[in-house]
Design a protein around this motif. Structure first.
Motif, PDB file in Angstrom:
ATOM      1  N   TYR A  19      -3.816   1.025  -5.832  1.00 50.48           N
ATOM      2  CA  TYR A  19      -4.944   1.936  -5.657  1.00 50.48           C
ATOM      3  C   TYR A  19      -4.669   2.832  -4.449  1.00 50.48           C
ATOM      4  O   TYR A  19      -3.931   2.447  -3.536  1.00 50.48           O
ATOM      5  N   HIS A  27     -13.606   0.266  -1.969  1.00 46.02           N
ATOM      6  CA  HIS A  27     -13.712  -1.106  -2.467  1.00 46.02           C
ATOM      7  C   HIS A  27     -14.138  -2.074  -1.369  1.00 46.02           C
ATOM      8  O   HIS A  27     -15.080  -2.851  -1.531  1.00 46.02           O
ATOM      9  N   ALA A  31     -17.683  -3.842  -0.836  1.00 43.56           N
ATOM     10  CA  ALA A  31     -17.665  -5.304  -0.973  1.00 43.56           C
ATOM     11  C   ALA A  31     -18.435  -5.928   0.194  1.00 43.56           C
ATOM     12  O   ALA A  31     -19.313  -6.778  -0.005  1.00 43.56           O
ATOM     13  N   ARG A  78     -14.291   8.367  -8.695  1.00 43.02           N
ATOM     14  CA  ARG A  78     -13.515   7.531  -9.609  1.00 43.02           C
ATOM     15  C   ARG A  78     -13.313   8.207 -10.970  1.00 43.02           C
ATOM     16  O   ARG A  78     -12.280   8.043 -11.609  1.00 43.02           O
ATOM     17  N   HIS A 102     -11.254  -8.431 -17.844  1.00 42.36           N
ATOM     18  CA  HIS A 102     -10.882  -7.596 -16.704  1.00 42.36           C
ATOM     19  C   HIS A 102     -11.677  -6.288 -16.733  1.00 42.36           C
ATOM     20  O   HIS A 102     -12.312  -5.903 -15.749  1.00 42.36           O
ATOM     21  N   GLN A 106     -15.407  -5.272 -14.580  1.00 48.07           N
ATOM     22  CA  GLN A 106     -15.451  -4.104 -13.695  1.00 48.07           C
ATOM     23  C   GLN A 106     -16.517  -3.104 -14.157  1.00 48.07           C
ATOM     24  O   GLN A 106     -17.241  -2.548 -13.335  1.00 48.07           O
ATOM     25  N   TYR A 110     -19.932  -1.990 -12.028  1.00 48.81           N
ATOM     26  CA  TYR A 110     -20.328  -0.597 -11.767  1.00 48.81           C
ATOM     27  C   TYR A 110     -21.760  -0.349 -12.226  1.00 48.81           C
ATOM     28  O   TYR A 110     -22.535   0.313 -11.539  1.00 48.81           O
ATOM     29  N   HIS A 171     -15.011 -12.168 -10.477  1.00 46.58           N
ATOM     30  CA  HIS A 171     -14.016 -11.185 -10.046  1.00 46.58           C
ATOM     31  C   HIS A 171     -13.114 -11.754  -8.942  1.00 46.58           C
ATOM     32  O   HIS A 171     -11.891 -11.675  -9.015  1.00 46.58           O
ATOM     33  N   ARG A 189      -2.397  -4.621  -5.037  1.00 48.86           N
ATOM     34  CA  ARG A 189      -2.829  -3.314  -5.535  1.00 48.86           C
ATOM     35  C   ARG A 189      -4.051  -2.820  -4.776  1.00 48.86           C
ATOM     36  O   ARG A 189      -4.326  -1.632  -4.732  1.00 48.86           O
TER      37      ARG A 189
END
Ligand code: HEM
Ligand code: HEM
Length: 195
Positions: A19, A27, A31, A78, A102, A106, A110, A171, A189
């Motif tokens: 990323y 992120h 978080a 994004r 996965h 995500q 969102y 997650h 990543r």
């Protein structure tokens, strides 16, 4: 050779492996912010009525509204910046259900980044407590005060927040599984550094 030169060179040869700095900053900032809002929400609702409880409710609302704004900026950013594709080695090692999980986790996160604070805001407005951001800027009420409506919305803010907490647990659990069981370097990543 400058690092931009190296990454431009690598990007030409193969897709980006991690990323971008902006995505990582968003992120980790969100978080920390989301976990703080969850912890605060959980803690403050258990307190007896007091000025301290009132103060924490306000902090929770201001934090929640800030997270809503940040999530909106993040989503807009994004939409124009696709994340790096999963490395073929990792993707091929994942059964179809994991690839689905996965993406589903995500996307659902969102969705909840918006649903949770909007439900909190709606509840607050319905309950007749307009939000004054940082005690300075009055924010609009988008539902009118109504005791019945407030009671109807209240459990949904809590329930959606707990759904988000569960997704975060899945997650983070998945990230740790990739790191310590699969040892496939997926976490790098989302971490700054080299390699
Ligand atoms: C409140 C906590 C967290 C939330 C809400 C959250 C949310 C997200 C979201 C929405 C994405 C997708 C980003 C995008 O593609 O735009 C993501 C990716 C990622 N997160 Fe988290 N995250 C949290 C905590 C963590 C923690 C603690 C770790 C590490 C242990 C972690 C590791 C990762 C990794 C490695 C990715 C990239 C996955 C990939 O390569 O596709 N996250 N996170
Ligand atoms: C992403 C942002 C947010 C998260 C993660 C979050 C999370 C939580 C959690 C976990 C609770 C405790 C629920 C319970 O134990 O029943 C809570 C309660 C509460 N939140 Fe939020 N919240 C957010 C945003 C907001 C916003 C923007 C507002 C209002 C402007 C708000 C207003 C409230 C109120 C008034 C309560 C107390 C409800 C009650 O008395 O049961 N929250 N929140």
């Amino acid at each position: 050779m400058s690092s931009t030169h190296v990454s431009a060179h690598m990007a030409a040869a193969s897709p980006a492996r991690r990323y971008t700095g902006t995505a990582m900053a968003a992120h980790w900032l969100l978080a920390i912010g989301l976990l703080s809002a969850i912890g605060l929400g959980w803690y403050m609702t258990g307190l007896p009525f007091s000025p301290a409880r009132l103060k924490l409710y306000n902090w929770h609302k201001w934090l929640g509204v800030s997270l809503l704004a940040l999530s909106l900026l993040r989503l807009l950013w994004r939409l124009g910046h696709k994340p790096p594709p999963l490395p073929a080695k990792i993707s091929e090692a994942m059964p179809a259900w994991q690839r689905l999980a996965h993406h589903a986790t995500q996307h659902a996160m969102y969705l909840l980044f918006f649903a949770v604070p909007l439900l909190g805001w709606a509840y607050s407005s319905a309950a007749g407590f307009p939000i004054v951001f940082l005690g300075q800027i009055p924010l609009p009420d988008f539902v009118s005060p109504s005791a019945e409506l407030a009671e109807a919305i209240k459990p949904w803010h809590g329930a959606s927040a707990w759904a988000l907490t569960a997704l975060i647990a899945v997650h983070v659990g998945a990230a740790l599984k990739h790191q310590f069981l699969d040892r496939d370097g997926l976490i790098s990543r989302m971490l700054p550094g080299r390699g």
